[in-house]
Design a protein around this motif. Structure first.
Motif, mmCIF file in Angstrom:
data_model
loop_
_atom_site.group_PDB
_atom_site.id
_atom_site.type_symbol
_atom_site.label_atom_id
_atom_site.label_comp_id
_atom_site.label_asym_id
_atom_site.label_seq_id
_atom_site.Cartn_x
_atom_site.Cartn_y
_atom_site.Cartn_z
ATOM 1 N N GLU A 1 -12.190 -4.454 7.759
ATOM 2 C CA GLU A 1 -11.462 -5.235 8.760
ATOM 3 C C GLU A 1 -9.987 -5.352 8.406
ATOM 4 O OE1 GLU A 1 -11.536 -9.789 10.436
ATOM 5 O OE2 GLU A 1 -13.450 -8.713 10.316
ATOM 6 N N ILE A 2 -9.684 -5.456 7.117
ATOM 7 C CA ILE A 2 -8.278 -5.526 6.693
ATOM 8 C C ILE A 2 -7.594 -4.187 6.962
ATOM 9 C CG2 ILE A 2 -6.737 -5.796 4.717
ATOM 10 C CD1 ILE A 2 -7.900 -8.406 5.707
ATOM 11 N N ILE A 3 -8.285 -3.072 6.687
ATOM 12 C CA ILE A 3 -7.720 -1.747 6.970
ATOM 13 C C ILE A 3 -7.424 -1.632 8.458
ATOM 14 C CG2 ILE A 3 -8.087 0.739 6.788
ATOM 15 C CD1 ILE A 3 -10.158 0.179 4.601
ATOM 16 N N TRP A 4 -8.395 -2.024 9.250
ATOM 17 C CA TRP A 4 -8.276 -2.001 10.708
ATOM 18 C C TRP A 4 -7.100 -2.859 11.162
ATOM 19 C CZ3 TRP A 4 -12.458 -5.096 13.850
ATOM 20 C CH2 TRP A 4 -12.218 -4.971 15.212
ATOM 21 N N GLN A 5 -6.975 -4.026 10.587
ATOM 22 C CA GLN A 5 -5.918 -4.965 10.965
ATOM 23 C C GLN A 5 -4.536 -4.418 10.658
ATOM 24 O OE1 GLN A 5 -6.460 -9.266 10.043
ATOM 25 N NE2 GLN A 5 -4.682 -8.993 8.696
ATOM 26 N N VAL A 6 -4.361 -3.858 9.474
ATOM 27 C CA VAL A 6 -3.049 -3.337 9.077
ATOM 28 C C VAL A 6 -2.645 -2.174 9.978
ATOM 29 C CG1 VAL A 6 -1.772 -2.155 7.255
ATOM 30 C CG2 VAL A 6 -3.214 -4.116 6.697
ATOM 31 N N LEU A 7 -3.586 -1.258 10.263
ATOM 32 C CA LEU A 7 -3.259 -0.095 11.081
ATOM 33 C C LEU A 7 -2.986 -0.491 12.530
ATOM 34 C CD1 LEU A 7 -5.653 2.783 9.942
ATOM 35 C CD2 LEU A 7 -3.196 2.604 9.608
ATOM 36 N N VAL A 8 -3.917 -1.242 13.117
ATOM 37 C CA VAL A 8 -3.806 -1.563 14.539
ATOM 38 C C VAL A 8 -2.651 -2.509 14.813
ATOM 39 C CG1 VAL A 8 -4.956 -2.717 16.465
ATOM 40 C CG2 VAL A 8 -6.213 -1.078 15.081
ATOM 41 N N VAL A 9 -2.577 -3.600 14.051
ATOM 42 C CA VAL A 9 -1.544 -4.609 14.303
ATOM 43 C C VAL A 9 -0.211 -4.190 13.682
ATOM 44 C CG1 VAL A 9 -0.880 -7.019 14.018
ATOM 45 C CG2 VAL A 9 -3.285 -6.428 14.382
ATOM 46 N N MET B 1 10.550 -1.345 12.700
ATOM 47 C CA MET B 1 9.141 -0.964 12.675
ATOM 48 C C MET B 1 8.589 -1.034 11.258
ATOM 49 S SD MET B 1 7.295 2.563 13.975
ATOM 50 C CE MET B 1 8.076 3.575 12.721
ATOM 51 N N ALA B 2 9.375 -0.534 10.290
ATOM 52 C CA ALA B 2 8.941 -0.574 8.892
ATOM 53 C C ALA B 2 8.824 -2.015 8.409
ATOM 54 C CB ALA B 2 9.923 0.212 8.024
ATOM 55 N N SER B 3 9.790 -2.844 8.777
ATOM 56 C CA SER B 3 9.754 -4.246 8.347
ATOM 57 C C SER B 3 8.536 -4.964 8.912
ATOM 58 C CB SER B 3 11.035 -4.966 8.795
ATOM 59 O OG SER B 3 12.175 -4.352 8.228
ATOM 60 N N GLY B 4 8.261 -4.725 10.217
ATOM 61 C CA GLY B 4 7.089 -5.347 10.831
ATOM 62 C C GLY B 4 5.796 -4.857 10.215
ATOM 63 N N GLY B 5 5.703 -3.549 9.971
ATOM 64 C CA GLY B 5 4.502 -2.986 9.375
ATOM 65 C C GLY B 5 4.245 -3.495 7.961
ATOM 66 N N ILE B 6 5.303 -3.553 7.161
ATOM 67 C CA ILE B 6 5.165 -4.041 5.782
ATOM 68 C C ILE B 6 4.822 -5.531 5.772
ATOM 69 C CG2 ILE B 6 6.376 -4.427 3.616
ATOM 70 C CD1 ILE B 6 5.619 -1.521 4.088
ATOM 71 N N ALA B 7 5.413 -6.283 6.712
ATOM 72 C CA ALA B 7 5.125 -7.725 6.787
ATOM 73 C C ALA B 7 3.642 -7.959 7.084
ATOM 74 C CB ALA B 7 5.998 -8.371 7.857
ATOM 75 N N VAL B 8 3.094 -7.218 8.038
ATOM 76 C CA VAL B 8 1.670 -7.359 8.360
ATOM 77 C C VAL B 8 0.817 -6.911 7.182
ATOM 78 C CG1 VAL B 8 -0.198 -6.533 9.862
ATOM 79 C CG2 VAL B 8 2.033 -7.125 10.840
ATOM 80 N N LEU B 9 1.232 -5.852 6.498
ATOM 81 C CA LEU B 9 0.489 -5.372 5.328
ATOM 82 C C LEU B 9 0.432 -6.439 4.240
ATOM 83 C CD1 LEU B 9 -0.819 -3.220 3.493
ATOM 84 C CD2 LEU B 9 1.483 -2.348 3.019
ATOM 85 N N VAL B 10 1.580 -7.006 3.904
ATOM 86 C CA VAL B 10 1.631 -8.027 2.849
ATOM 87 C C VAL B 10 0.819 -9.255 3.255
ATOM 88 C CG1 VAL B 10 3.158 -9.604 1.591
ATOM 89 C CG2 VAL B 10 3.858 -7.223 1.968
ATOM 90 N N TRP B 11 0.963 -9.691 4.510
ATOM 91 C CA TRP B 11 0.215 -10.856 5.000
ATOM 92 C C TRP B 11 -1.292 -10.606 4.940
ATOM 93 C CZ3 TRP B 11 -2.553 -11.030 9.806
ATOM 94 C CH2 TRP B 11 -3.091 -12.292 10.103
ATOM 95 N N SER B 12 -1.698 -9.375 5.224
ATOM 96 C CA SER B 12 -3.124 -9.055 5.266
ATOM 97 C C SER B 12 -3.760 -9.025 3.882
ATOM 98 C CB SER B 12 -3.332 -7.702 5.963
ATOM 99 O OG SER B 12 -2.858 -7.734 7.294
ATOM 100 N N PHE C 1 0.538 4.939 4.555
ATOM 101 C CA PHE C 1 -0.550 5.911 4.647
ATOM 102 C C PHE C 1 -1.102 6.348 3.297
ATOM 103 C CE2 PHE C 1 1.575 6.403 8.773
ATOM 104 C CZ PHE C 1 0.483 6.284 9.612
ATOM 105 N N ARG C 2 -0.231 6.537 2.310
ATOM 106 C CA ARG C 2 -0.720 6.924 0.983
ATOM 107 C C ARG C 2 -0.895 5.711 0.077
ATOM 108 N NH1 ARG C 2 -0.327 10.871 4.417
ATOM 109 N NH2 ARG C 2 1.918 10.496 4.460
ATOM 110 N N GLY C 3 0.026 4.752 0.134
ATOM 111 C CA GLY C 3 -0.074 3.597 -0.746
ATOM 112 C C GLY C 3 -1.191 2.649 -0.376
ATOM 113 N N PHE C 4 -1.431 2.464 0.937
ATOM 114 C CA PHE C 4 -2.458 1.516 1.383
ATOM 115 C C PHE C 4 -3.697 2.195 1.967
ATOM 116 C CE2 PHE C 4 -4.324 -0.720 5.049
ATOM 117 C CZ PHE C 4 -4.903 -1.789 4.385
#
Length: 501
Positions: free
Chosen positions: A277-285, A325-336, A423-426
């Motif tokens: 679910e966390i993988i799904w959340q980071v990718l989708v959101v 886009m990178a900032s938003g993606g990293i923010a969701v990743l860290v939050w997740s 994609f590679r780190g997470f």
């Protein structure tokens, strides 16, 4: 079912619809490959005028044959004919959806298709102009005039007046329009412009203008030779080195097995503290919704768009968009993943020491022959269709140095950093909770390729993604795939800079 999961399902459905539509729509869009071939062919033709003053006649012929082939004009003519057929096919495919009664003529899809149709028709007209000049240079005057003739009555085409001028110059009774030189300079470039101007000066009886044109061609031919060597010979050399490297490593793997370089860390996954679910959340959101749907919508609402007339504004928009886009993606990743801090050993490693440069540049050399082979296969499969990254076409036609610098930084620095972390780190390590490392490399590579939203790029980008994943799983250092990714994008951008007029 929790509210969070319901929201995830709703966003997933939205992402599938929007991204799926984008992929399907790319079927009707032309690739930038055809444009690249046009520019490279023009360089080859310019190089045919090289006389090599410091070389003997025999040496000049040997060098010209090695670089351009025995019959460059014939080869380029055949290439242009193939490109025109592909463009005609692309035009028909783009027109078909517009004729559908269910498509709203004012919808974004219809407007985009109309733009593609106009671009393809302009490309076909330009190819016809150039095909005629190639035919005329090989003595096929009647064929050339027949090629230009339909355009002379096509008032909606920007090449109509050019076709009229060329038909007059090569006609049985040559006719020179008063503004012929202006028209030729406006609508032709490179070798094609030179050949048309040479015919104009010959008809006018201007030996001085012909001599000046010949001198200019020689100066251009000298620099063109250097460009062709850089664009053609160096990648070929790199591919040969890469192929030899792959063979050596494959032999070592066969001899040493688990102790070989290619077997390092093979089969060793990561300790993954979160579930699917966390993988799904980071990718989708984090990536698809925020980066591909929400952010473009917000920027459009603010009146900001990539489709602007200013070169520098397009470049600034691209960089700002990517950084957001990178900032938003990293923010969701860290939050997740924050609830799982501190992370187990091996996650998101950036170690400035070690052998990561060897893995990065070695990976680049290794993937180069694979990508060339896949690209050739891809061209056969898609026949010029399937879309491309719009940034490539923009860079190819860009002339502003500042804009080119910003595009380069976006593609060669910002993109590798963000995409490799995600994609590679997470993603890749997270997938090893549910599958072997090899399966995680393949699946993460396919998702990475599909995220670029062009059908024709799925196969080559999956191969590139697999190389990036392979390098990361072996080096266990994100700097290695970042270096490989950055090198690939940098070389691509530099190639576009050299190809552009």
């Amino acid at each position: 079912m929790t509210i969070k999961r319901v929201v995830l399902w709703v966003l997933t459905l939205l992402v599938v619809v929007v991204m799926g539509t984008s992929l399907v729509n790319s079927w009707n869009e032309p690739q930038v490959t055809g444009q690249l071939q046009l520019y490279q062919s023009n360089l080859m033709l310019e190089a045919t005028e090289w006389t090599g003053d410091s070389f003997s006649k025999t040496e000049v012929e040997q060098i010209r044959t090695a670089l351009l082939g025995k019959t460059p004009l014939v080869s380029v003519l055949e290439e242009y004919q193939d490109l025109q057929e592909q463009a005609q096919t692309s035009l028909v495919r783009s027109q078909e959806p517009l004729e559908s009664p269910v498509l709203d003529p004012e919808s974004p899809q219809a407007l985009k298709l109309e733009r593609v149709v106009r671009q393809q028709q302009a490309l076909i007209d330009r190819l016809s102009i150039r095909l005629g000049i190639l035919q005329a240079q090989q003595g096929e005057i009647d064929t050339a005039v027949a090629t230009w003739q339909p355009l002379t009555t096509e008032s909606s085409s920007p090449y109509s007046t050019t076709a009229q001028v060329l038909t007059g110059l090569w006609g049985a009774a040559p006719v020179v329009a008063s503004d012929a030189e202006t028209i030729l300079n406006e609508h032709l470039d490179g070798w094609f412009n030179n050949r048309a101007l040479a015919q104009l000066y010959a008809v006018q009886g201007s030996p001085q203008a012909l001599a000046q044109l010949a001198a200019q061609e020689q100066a251009v031919a000298q620099s063109t030779f250097i460009k062709l060597v850089t664009i053609g010979a160096l990648p070929t050399l790199g591919s040969v080195v890469g192929a030899v490297l792959l063979v050596i490593l494959a032999i070592q793997w066969g001899l040493k097995g688990k102790t070989a370089i290619l077997a390092t860390h093979q089969g060793q996954g990561w300790q993954v503290p979160w579930d699917a679910e966390i993988i799904w959340q980071v990718l989708v959101v984090g990536f698809f919704f925020v980066g591909q749907i929400l952010l473009p919508y917000l920027l459009a609402a603010l009146g900001l768009s990539f489709a602007t007339t200013s070169s520098r504004m397009r470049a600034i928009y691209s960089m700002v968009y990517y950084l957001m886009m990178a900032s938003g993606g990293i923010a969701v990743l860290v939050w997740s993943i924050k609830p799982h801090f501190p992370l187990p050993e091996g996650w998101f490693r950036f170690r400035p020491w070690g052998k990561w440069p060897l893995w990065g540049w070695g990976g680049y050399l290794g993937v180069l022959p694979l990508m060339i082979g896949v690209s050739l296969l891809n061209q056969k499969l898609w026949q010029g269709q399937g879309g491309s990254n719009p940034l490539l076409q923009t860079v190819l036609e860009e002339t502003d140095t500042v804009a080119l610098g910003l595009f380069f930084l976006t593609a060669s620095v910002a993109a590798p950093l963000f995409e490799e972390v995600l994609f590679r780190g997470f993603l890749l390590p997270s997938l090893t909770r549910y599958m072997p490392v090899g399966g995680a490399i393949i699946l993460s590579s396919f998702i990475f390729a599909a995220a670029h939203l062009s059908l024709s790029e799925v196969l080559p980008l999956t191969v590139l993604g697999a190389a990036l994943g392979f390098v990361y799983t072996r080096s266990r250092n994100l700097l290695a795939p970042i270096l490989l990714h950055s090198t690939w994008n940098s070389v691509t951008m530099l190639g576009l800079f050299l190809l552009s007029p």
